[in-house]
Design an enzyme around this catalytic site. Structure first.
Site, PDB file in Angstrom:
ATOM      1  CD  GLU A 199       1.580  -5.454   5.780  1.00 37.99           C
ATOM      2  OE1 GLU A 199       2.434  -6.282   6.134  1.00 37.99           O
ATOM      3  OE2 GLU A 199       0.872  -5.604   4.761  1.00 37.99           O
ATOM      4  N   GLY A 258       0.905  -5.077   1.176  1.00 36.97           N
ATOM      5  CA  GLY A 258      -0.223  -5.226   0.259  1.00 36.97           C
ATOM      6  C   GLY A 258       0.193  -5.828  -1.067  1.00 36.97           C
ATOM      7  CD  GLU A 270      -2.235  -7.668   3.043  1.00 37.63           C
ATOM      8  OE1 GLU A 270      -1.922  -6.489   2.773  1.00 37.63           O
ATOM      9  OE2 GLU A 270      -2.972  -7.967   3.982  1.00 37.63           O
ATOM     10  CB  ALA A 317      -0.908  -0.008   1.227  1.00 37.13           C
TER      11      ALA A 317
END
Ligand code: T1G
Length: 691
Positions: A127, A104, A107, A65
């Site tokens: 994270e 992310g 992910e 992200a």
């Protein structure tokens, strides 16, 4: 692909290849997420498309992200919603991973049906290092393919893992040749189609998750095993709870729990602090008046003067990076002791399995010991690491001026002293710089690079880049007593001593500072370093607690006693002897005894540090407030979840800090006099972050 579309689409037969092309790391910001949604919708709906390969352009798959978007209103499709879309595609979706797939990014790959990677690729869910947790299904999907125990290591540890071990744990389905990732992934997708393999979504798998259901004690055992390392942090416990939920709850409920935990963390102070540190670390390399393309001087050989604790540790940094080192001492016994310490350090590392025995010999083979300063004549960089005495340092630099080759960089490891005065001993002040390593020099990440008035820009660029090359966080600072870190430390030390003389026990001061999150308090730190470092009995002054302790040979851990008493395993216990000495000195000095609350102890030790940091900024001895934060996090163990002293002061609010400094100034005088910068920022309702 239109000019600004961050996803390029190409066709390999019936397979569509989607390539992310967004900035240096394919951060999954709103534009990239929207482009991916559109590209997947189009490919999924196209009957001519049999399968989809998702890959990253540039040097990596995706770093996750876009961290810079946190705390701002979200635009476009959220990452979890995008991953739901990808996961619902009724055609094989294969992630093709090179470089990094982190956060992310991983992910997103987990939402694909299969993952193919280069052996050199790294994957991970870091994270937790940002004070958050994988908020796009990572805590629910990862345990379903690698099992909850391994998922705990990956998610709570946050470290990247290589593609090969990732393949062994079932996270990666196939490894591609280093020169043919996309072609290999396309062929993999074509086989999936041809063999009509089931499009199993990770969310539907519960073979591995059973390990958590069958062993509920797994999580408490993990908590216990990691309690010390995770002390003070909020995110790790949330990560563990989410993985635990993955073992207990249906997927969608687990996802909802993850989202709830993520929301709490991302809006909290700890995550704001850790995200601040992430960007602050990267800012340290940016020096306004030294262009990023400044060519560094080539460093092929390093000289180190002094084979003591610092010199030996400094030498190891370069040996570890494969750079030959000539190390100089004045006496053979000191040289032999230094070499023995270096070898012992390497052998201990090898015993822990973190270094191959042959690498010990390789590194020692790069080390040339000598008693002859002339041997430094062919070094590109010479680092002086001798006793903290200006006279000795001046003498060494005047000799170096005669010995070192033209263009060699002459550095001092001094912790406090004036680099300009040292440079003035040479005819080449432009080549002189400070490289202040922190003890133990082969372990602590911080390197204060001290620029003198005349230090050349390419010398600065060289020291900063070399620091990074040997694994340090290099922070550029200016010449002043103690530079940035130690200059601020002196403020805390003064107040700790004053509190002690007022009758506050040293161990109570240490407890408050340690409970705040620093690895040790002021007095434990002095015992570790040694009370006699730089000490000499100043007979013209009334004796101090330190004088009396040193004269009793209570010089710290190394003598089995200092402020504390130490047992054979160096376990510290408060000492009655120390208490009596404090009472005696305090009585002689007529210090009024007064108790102090934990809150007051913390304010009096830390607010003057913040105030000194503000003065350092006013004087231009640090480029930015966040550099000061990085100094304290990497040089002294300031808890990363508090962001550094300047960030932390902003979270307290500078008006509050100012008000307390003024209150203490009224009682104790100008040691607490607020800096003009602090007063201005407080008056304007601003923080150091606004500078
Ligand atoms: N977001 C925004 N900017 C980023 C970024 C990111 N994720 N990663 C790097 N940058 C910037 C960085 O600030 C620098 O900018 C430039 O890119 C080059 O980075 C929902 C919520 C991938 C190992 O924690 O670890 O996904 O200084 O200098 O040394 O679950 O970048 O050039 O202006 O570090 O080659 C989780 C963070 C995010 C990985 C590459 N991901 N990045 O190292 O380059 S949260 C991470 C890194 C998340 C989801 C959650 C490293 C790297 P500038 P760099 P590098």
């Amino acid at each position: 692909m239109t000019q600004d579309n961050p996803v390029s689409v190409s066709r390999e037969g019936a397979v569509v290849v989607l390539t992310m092309r967004s900035g240096p790391v394919n951060a999954l910001g709103s534009a990239l997420r929207e482009a991916l949604r559109a590209a997947f919708d189009e490919a999924a709906a196209d009957p001519a498309v049999s399968a989809i390969v998702l890959t990253g352009g540039g040097r990596m798959f995706s770093a996750g992200a876009d961290i810079s978007e946190f705390g701002k209103p979200q635009s476009g499709i959220s990452l979890p919603a995008l991953l739901d879309r990808i996961e619902s595609v009724q055609k094989p979706v294969v992630a093709a991973i090179h470089g990094n797939a982190l956060g992310g990014g991983l992910e997103t790959a987990l939402a694909c049906h299969y993952r193919v990677a280069l052996p050199s690729a790294k994957v991970g869910l870091p994270e937790v290092k940002l004070g958050i947790l994988p908020g796009a299904g990572g805590t629910q999907r990862l345990p379903r393919i690698v099992g909850p125990r391994k998922a705990l290591d990956v998610i709570v540890g946050g470290a990247p893992i290589g593609a090969k071990p990732a393949a062994e744990m079932g996270l990666i389905d196939d490894l591609a040749p280093e020169d043919g990732l996309v072609a290999h992934a396309v062929a993999f997708a074509e086989r999936v189609v041809a063999e009509k393999r089931p499009l199993t979504r990770i969310r539907d798998r519960d073979d591995r998750i059973a390990e958590g259901r069958d062993d509920p004690g797994l999580f408490d055992a993990f908590r216990k095993e990691n309690a010390r390392k995770l002390r003070g942090f909020e995110a790790p416990e949330a990560c563990i709870a989410c993985i635990e939920a993955a073992c207990r709850l249906p997927f969608e409920q687990g996802l909802a729990f993850e989202r709830e935990q993520f929301g709490k963390l991302v809006s909290g102070t700890q995550s704001a602090a850790q995200r601040h540190v992430f960007f602050a670390e990267r800012q340290t390399a940016k020096i306004p008046d030294v262009p990023e393309d400044t060519a560094p001087r080539p460093i092929h050989k390093v000289g180190v003067i002094g084979a003591g604790t610092m010199g030996g540790g400094i030498a190891m940094n370069f040996l570890n990076a494969g750079i030959p080192v000539t190390i100089v001492e004045t006496r053979q016994d000191a040289l032999d002791r230094g070499l023995k310490t270096i070898r012992t350090n390497y052998e201990n590392t090898a015993k822990k399995g973190r270094l191959k025995p042959e690498d010990v010999e390789t590194r020692m083979g790069l080390l040339t010991p000598t008693l002859d300063l002339e041997a430094l004549r062919d070094c590109d960089l010479v680092i002086e690491a001798v006793f903290e005495d200006m006279g000795i340092k001046k003498e060494i630099f005047s000799k170096l001026d005669r010995i070192a080759k033209p263009g060699a960089i002459l550095a001092s490891n001094t912790s406090y002293l004036d680099i300009d005065a040292i440079a003035a001993m040479t005819g080449r002040p432009g080549d002189v710089i400070g490289m202040h390593f922190f003890s133990p020099a082969n372990v602590m990440r911080l390197l204060e690079v001290v620029r003198g008035e005349k230090t050349e820009k390419d010398v600065i660029a060289t020291a900063m880049q070399l620091g990074r090359k040997v694994g340090k966080i290099a922070v550029l600072v200016g010449v002043c007593h103690g530079f940035v870190g130690n200059r601020m430390l002196a403020q805390r030390q003064r107040e700790a001593n004053r509190l002690m003389l007022e009758g506050v026990k040293p161990w109570d001061v240490d407890r408050v500072i340690q409970d705040f999150g620093l690895p040790m308090g002021p007095f434990a730190m002095i015992d570790l370093a040694g009370l006699d470092i730089g000490w000499s009995r100043e007979t013209n002054k009334s004796e101090t607690v330190r004088d009396l302790l040193c004269e009793l040979d209570r010089r710290g851990q190394k003598t089995g006693a200092g402020f504390y008493d130490y047992d054979a395993s160096r376990k510290a216990t408060p000492s009655k002897v120390t208490e009596e000495i404090i009472a005696k000195v305090s009585g002689r000095q007529g210090v009024a005894q007064k108790p102090a609350s934990d809150g007051e102890i913390l304010e009096r030790c830390l607010y003057p540090m913040v105030n000194e940091g503000a003065k350092i900024l006013e004087e231009g001895k640090a480029i930015r407030a966040s550099d000061i934060d990085i100094v304290w996090i990497n040089g002294y163990g300031w808890p990363v979840y508090r962001g550094g002293p300047m960030f932390w002061a902003d979270t307290i609010g500078l008006p509050k800090v100012l008000e307390r400094l003024r209150a203490y100034q009224a009682e104790y005088g100008d040691d607490f006099k607020p800096s003009a910068l602090l007063e201005r920022l407080a008056a304007e309702g601003k923080g150091f972050r606004d500078l």
